[in-house]
Design a protein around this motif. Structure first.
Motif, PDB file in Angstrom:
ATOM      1  N   LYS A 238       4.641   2.909  -4.566  1.00 48.40           N
ATOM      2  CA  LYS A 238       4.762   3.119  -3.123  1.00 48.40           C
ATOM      3  C   LYS A 238       4.878   4.608  -2.818  1.00 48.40           C
ATOM      4  O   LYS A 238       5.700   5.310  -3.409  1.00 48.40           O
ATOM      5  N   SER A 243       5.499  10.187   9.123  1.00 54.67           N
ATOM      6  CA  SER A 243       4.725  10.132  10.372  1.00 54.67           C
ATOM      7  C   SER A 243       5.695  10.336  11.530  1.00 54.67           C
ATOM      8  O   SER A 243       5.887  11.454  11.993  1.00 54.67           O
ATOM      9  N   ASP A 272      -0.286  11.093  12.839  1.00 51.04           N
ATOM     10  CA  ASP A 272      -0.634   9.794  12.252  1.00 51.04           C
ATOM     11  C   ASP A 272      -1.958   9.855  11.495  1.00 51.04           C
ATOM     12  O   ASP A 272      -2.116   9.237  10.432  1.00 51.04           O
ATOM     13  N   HIS A 275      -1.327  11.473   8.255  1.00 51.59           N
ATOM     14  CA  HIS A 275      -0.649  10.492   7.402  1.00 51.59           C
ATOM     15  C   HIS A 275      -1.680   9.648   6.656  1.00 51.59           C
ATOM     16  O   HIS A 275      -1.587   9.453   5.435  1.00 51.59           O
ATOM     17  N   ASP A 276      -2.668   9.143   7.378  1.00 50.19           N
ATOM     18  CA  ASP A 276      -3.692   8.296   6.765  1.00 50.19           C
ATOM     19  C   ASP A 276      -4.566   9.081   5.796  1.00 50.19           C
ATOM     20  O   ASP A 276      -4.882   8.603   4.695  1.00 50.19           O
ATOM     21  N   THR A 306       3.672   3.958   2.984  1.00 47.38           N
ATOM     22  CA  THR A 306       4.520   3.426   4.040  1.00 47.38           C
ATOM     23  C   THR A 306       3.763   3.390   5.365  1.00 47.38           C
ATOM     24  O   THR A 306       2.896   4.224   5.633  1.00 47.38           O
ATOM     25  N   SER A 307       4.129   2.429   6.196  1.00 49.49           N
ATOM     26  CA  SER A 307       3.441   2.227   7.469  1.00 49.49           C
ATOM     27  C   SER A 307       3.831   3.297   8.488  1.00 49.49           C
ATOM     28  O   SER A 307       4.973   3.745   8.531  1.00 49.49           O
ATOM     29  N   ARG A 308       2.862   3.680   9.299  1.00 50.31           N
ATOM     30  CA  ARG A 308       3.148   4.602  10.404  1.00 50.31           C
ATOM     31  C   ARG A 308       3.343   3.839  11.711  1.00 50.31           C
ATOM     32  O   ARG A 308       3.460   4.441  12.780  1.00 50.31           O
ATOM     33  N   THR A 309       3.340   2.518  11.636  1.00 52.27           N
ATOM     34  CA  THR A 309       3.521   1.700  12.838  1.00 52.27           C
ATOM     35  C   THR A 309       4.723   0.777  12.678  1.00 52.27           C
ATOM     36  O   THR A 309       4.666  -0.404  13.016  1.00 52.27           O
ATOM     37  N   ASN A 310       5.809   1.327  12.146  1.00 57.77           N
ATOM     38  CA  ASN A 310       7.006   0.503  12.004  1.00 57.77           C
ATOM     39  C   ASN A 310       7.755   0.442  13.341  1.00 57.77           C
ATOM     40  O   ASN A 310       7.317   0.991  14.355  1.00 57.77           O
ATOM     41  N   GLU A 370      13.603   4.147   2.385  1.00 59.89           N
ATOM     42  CA  GLU A 370      12.340   3.782   1.746  1.00 59.89           C
ATOM     43  C   GLU A 370      12.423   3.923   0.228  1.00 59.89           C
ATOM     44  O   GLU A 370      11.788   3.169  -0.508  1.00 59.89           O
TER      45      GLU A 370
END
Length: 511
Positions: A238, A243, A272, A275-276, A306-310, A370
């Motif tokens: 992971k 973000s 963001d 981030h991707d 890790t998600s940027r849409t938490n 995290e």
């Protein structure tokens, strides 16, 4: 295996002129090295030379002991003695301790200290005979709670841990770009174009090149051990890519009415997107490293970021869209109500005096969360079957005796993030005291730096003093700019630079 001998040295002159000089890492074979803050030692000779210096000897011995325990963890049940090989072990991946150590002074003040040896990184050689590949790393390893005899598998071939995870991460942009993008000299507001047009920074590319190979080494050892034991255990990798952790800066601008909510949302979009892009590049670098080491079956591991849409990110964005800024209490309440309950269990173990008082502090605490999140996830209890295969996949006798599942987290990161993992260790100590929670252990592995600032004179970090958007020249060649990929090429080789260039372009980043 050749020893890396080059370090990059970013020189920032009094006139703000920037240049990058490539130095050979000095090798000190005597005890007189108080002036240098980055050097290499012959480990065995250093242990002899420092016998009369109690602190030096203690730090060197501690560093070597950490490497020995990592060696035991990853090699067992096929423990390979130094310079010893048997027919049974021919063709098996093996980790061996090297004969040198890298010493780098990383104290966080500029006062002279009597010894830099406290921060030594031991040379470790990873050999993958079936792939005809050998890798050399300089790692500093520490852990708490695990016993010296703990290994990935017992002598009977059963897994010691029900889950094994590797965690890492990389910072985005650099401190200068983030600050400049929120203090536009023309408007006093934000400069979204500065972030959108930024090429990958020196810090981003150096770290990905440096860390991805170390992650691949540790991951490949785990995967190959699972294959040898036919355990079916799948490794999880992971990457914690920030973000919304950066949103506090631009939110402050919005509160003070120095920018519109449209500008804020565009700035967040730029973060963001980075981030991707950087996350995708990091993932590809690790995948390539695993293939180099003979890992071609992608079902043996899972890798993601890790998600940027938490919950926190969505709440902040939604509020900004309505020209509001959510309160810290509102964000904490939303995190607390998440369905999986991981954050709730984590936050309950944070002392009141250590809890965040603003969005910036929450973002930092989320890094800690995290790092240990694999320990917080609840899994259904496995239903025992009678087949031999299931018995082989069961936990070790020690874990069964304790009637508690055990989990292992291995961090591979830059030593600048040491505070995050130290804090994570404190939380994990509390988790292990809870009878209803799995016993989770964190092994910390730090990768030695090879990109210094002003010869490491002031222990400065590249992430904070990365010069982009300015481009330094190569020392002595005033018309030869040194771009980030040029530094990667010099330190890690042409192939590494070409691969990074290709992955960055595939991710949509101009280089």
């Amino acid at each position: 295996m050749s020893i890396p001998t080059d370090i990059a040295n970013l020189l920032i002159g009094e006139d703000a002129k920037l240049s990058i000089h490539f130095d050979k890492i000095p090798l000190h074979n005597d005890a007189h090295h108080s002036g240098s803050k980055f050097y290499m030692l012959s480990t065995n000779r250093a242990l002899r030379d420092h016998e009369e210096k109690e602190d030096d000897l203690k730090y060197l011995s501690k560093g070597r002991q950490g490497a020995i325990r990592l060696n035991q963890l990853l090699n067992a049940p096929h423990l390979i003695k130094e310079r010893e090989s048997t027919a049974q072990n021919e063709g098996k991946a093996v980790m061996r301790l090297g004969e040198t150590a890298m010493v780098i002074d990383e104290t966080f003040d500029a006062q002279p200290i009597h010894s830099h040896i406290w921060n030594s990184f031991m040379s470790i050689e990873f050999r993958f005979p079936q792939a005809d590949f050998t890798s050399l790393q300089y790692l500093q390893t520490s852990w708490k709670g695990l016993e010296s005899g703990d290994t990935l598998y017992t002598k009977e071939g059963t897994p010691t841990f029900e889950e094994v995870s590797i965690v890492s991460g990389v910072c985005l942009f650099n401190a200068r770009l983030l600050e400049m993008s929120t203090t536009c000299p023309k408007s006093g507001g934000v400069d979204v174009d500065l972030l959108k047009s930024s090429t990958p920074t020196y810090n981003e590319l150096d770290y990905i090149a440096r860390a991805s190979s170390a992650i691949a080494d540790v991951a490949a050892m785990n995967i190959l051990r699972a294959c040898e034991q036919d355990s079916g255990q799948r490794l999880t990798i992971k990457l914690d890519i920030p973000s919304w952790h950066y949103f506090h800066t631009v939110a402050t601008k919005f509160v003070s009415k120095q920018c519109s909510n449209t500008e804020v949302l565009q700035w967040m979009d730029a973060v963001d997107q980075r981030h991707d892009q950087i996350g995708q590049t990091f993932v590809e670098a690790i995948r390539y490293g695993l293939e180099q080491r003979g890992i071609h079956d992608s079902t043996s591991y899972g890798i993601g970021m890790t998600s940027r849409t938490n919950t926190a990110a969505i709440l902040i964005r939604t509020a900004i869209e309505h020209e509001e800024v959510p309160s810290l209490d509102a964000i904490l309440a939303a995190l607390d109500s998440e369905e999986d309950g991981c954050w709730k269990r984590f936050y309950e173990m944070i002392p009141v005096k250590e809890r965040p008082s603003n969005l910036d502090q929450l973002g930092y605490l989320y890094y800690v969360y995290e790092a240990i999140r694999p320990s917080l996830a609840e899994r259904p209890a496995p239903v025992p079957l009678e087949s031999d295969q299931t018995k082989k996949a069961n936990l070790s006798k020690k874990a069964l005796k304790k009637r508690k599942p055990r989990r292992l987290i291995i961090s591979v990161d830059d030593s600048a993030e040491r505070r995050i993992y130290s804090r994570a260790q404190r939380v994990l100590s509390k988790i292990r005291q809870c009878s209803e929670k799995p016993e989770t252990y964190l092994v910390e592995s730090y990768v030695c730096r090879r990109f210094l600032v002003n010869g490491n004179e002031d222990r400065a970090r590249l992430g904070r003093l990365d010069p982009l958007p300015d481009i330094p020249v190569r020392t002595g060649f005033h018309h030869e700019p040194m771009l980030p990929l040029d530094v990667v090429r010099q330190l890690y080789g042409n192939k590494s630079a070409l691969n990074l260039q290709r992955w960055l372009q595939e991710a949509g980043l101009s280089v």
